[in-house]
Design an enzyme around this catalytic site. Sequence first.
Site, PDB file in Angstrom:
ATOM      1  N   HIS A 202       0.739  -1.335   0.037  1.00  0.00           N
ATOM      2  CA  HIS A 202       0.194  -0.082  -0.037  1.00  0.00           C
ATOM      3  C   HIS A 202       0.793   1.292   0.046  1.00  0.00           C
ATOM      4  O   HIS A 202       1.854   1.266   0.713  1.00  0.00           O
ATOM      5  CB  HIS A 202      -1.184   0.053   1.127  1.00  0.00           C
ATOM      6  CG  HIS A 202      -0.248  -0.155   2.497  1.00  0.00           C
ATOM      7  ND1 HIS A 202       0.169  -1.347   2.936  1.00  0.00           N
ATOM      8  CD2 HIS A 202       0.132   0.787   3.581  1.00  0.00           C
ATOM      9  CE1 HIS A 202       0.710  -1.415   3.989  1.00  0.00           C
ATOM     10  NE2 HIS A 202       0.668  -0.013   4.567  1.00  0.00           N
TER      11      HIS A 202
ATOM     12  N   HIS B 258       1.195   4.966   0.989  1.00  0.00           N
ATOM     13  CA  HIS B 258       0.298   6.051   1.830  1.00  0.00           C
ATOM     14  C   HIS B 258       0.465   7.499   0.803  1.00  0.00           C
ATOM     15  O   HIS B 258       1.369   7.674   0.341  1.00  0.00           O
ATOM     16  CB  HIS B 258       0.947   6.420   3.001  1.00  0.00           C
ATOM     17  CG  HIS B 258       1.186   5.422   3.837  1.00  0.00           C
ATOM     18  ND1 HIS B 258       0.194   5.495   5.307  1.00  0.00           N
ATOM     19  CD2 HIS B 258       1.704   4.085   4.125  1.00  0.00           C
ATOM     20  CE1 HIS B 258       0.492   4.149   5.950  1.00  0.00           C
ATOM     21  NE2 HIS B 258       1.421   3.486   5.215  1.00  0.00           N
TER      22      HIS B 258
HETATM   23  P1  5GP Z   1       2.131   0.420   7.396  1.00  0.00           P
HETATM   24  O1  5GP Z   1       2.663   0.535   8.618  1.00  0.00           O
HETATM   25  O2  5GP Z   1       1.847  -1.156   6.899  1.00  0.00           O
HETATM   26  O3  5GP Z   1       2.755   1.211   6.221  1.00  0.00           O
HETATM   27  O4  5GP Z   1       0.548   0.959   7.302  1.00  0.00           O
HETATM   28  C1  5GP Z   1      -0.613   0.443   7.519  1.00  0.00           C
HETATM   29  C2  5GP Z   1      -1.717   1.372   7.778  1.00  0.00           C
HETATM   30  O5  5GP Z   1      -2.893   0.573   7.674  1.00  0.00           O
HETATM   31  C3  5GP Z   1      -1.633   2.062   9.075  1.00  0.00           C
HETATM   32  O6  5GP Z   1      -1.590   3.691   8.738  1.00  0.00           O
HETATM   33  C4  5GP Z   1      -3.222   1.686   9.519  1.00  0.00           C
HETATM   34  O7  5GP Z   1      -3.767   3.068  10.007  1.00  0.00           O
HETATM   35  C5  5GP Z   1      -3.903   1.364   8.061  1.00  0.00           C
HETATM   36  N1  5GP Z   1      -5.046   0.120   8.532  1.00  0.00           N
HETATM   37  C6  5GP Z   1      -4.642  -0.608   9.095  1.00  0.00           C
HETATM   38  N2  5GP Z   1      -5.803  -1.373   8.983  1.00  0.00           N
HETATM   39  C7  5GP Z   1      -6.670  -0.842   8.559  1.00  0.00           C
HETATM   40  C8  5GP Z   1      -8.258  -1.033   7.994  1.00  0.00           C
HETATM   41  O8  5GP Z   1      -8.725  -1.988   8.283  1.00  0.00           O
HETATM   42  N3  5GP Z   1      -8.736  -0.023   7.445  1.00  0.00           N
HETATM   43  C9  5GP Z   1      -8.186   0.812   7.046  1.00  0.00           C
HETATM   44  N4  5GP Z   1      -8.849   2.005   6.397  1.00  0.00           N
HETATM   45  N5  5GP Z   1      -6.585   1.318   7.442  1.00  0.00           N
HETATM   46  C10 5GP Z   1      -6.185   0.466   8.088  1.00  0.00           C
END
Ligand code: 5GP
Length: 151
Positions: free
Chosen positions: A109, A111
């Site tokens: 993903h 951001h």
């Molecule tokens: P990472 O640290 O993997 O780059 O970021 C994961 C992101 O996914 C975090 O910012 C977290 O808030 C978001 N996230 C985790 N679970 C969910 C979810 O069920 N729905 C949404 N919309 N965001 C999520």
Amino acid sequence: MPAMASPPGPPPCPFCEIIAGRLESSPVYEDDQVVAFLDINPVTRGHLLVVPRAHAARLSALDPGTGASLFAVAHRIALALYAADLPCEGVNLFLADGEAAGQEVDHVHLHVIPRVTGDGFRIEASGQQPGRPELDATAGQIRIALAADIG
Ligand code: 5GP
Ligand code: ZN
């Protein structure tokens, strides 16, 4: 009535659940390769995630064409953030690949984070000061890996 037992195995991928419509989200964009929805814990208002429809835990598993689409959609959304009626003076694009890089959800993903001066969002890091020989040696190592990849 007795509680339903959870299905065996690892918990489902939350982003695949969102894409399948089994988990709620606040969507902003979708096409045949990519979806985008608001992050559930935004670091600023309008923080969203651009996600490939096909599950890929890491960049190494992501189809390169889909990766290009991911960036193209994030680019378009970044421009929309500037135009939207939301506070947005700048934008960060951020992708964490692997646990060491801070990846928490094992579905690639990107951001997209709207920024305003003084919003408090910081990535803490102190730049090192390698000499030119070390920079050149490092560049050489990466060139070798790239050449092997290209063939
Ligand atoms: P990472 O640290 O993997 O780059 O970021 C994961 C992101 O996914 C975090 O910012 C977290 O808030 C978001 N996230 C985790 N679970 C969910 C979810 O069920 N729905 C949404 N919309 N965001 C999520
Ligand atoms: Zn997934």
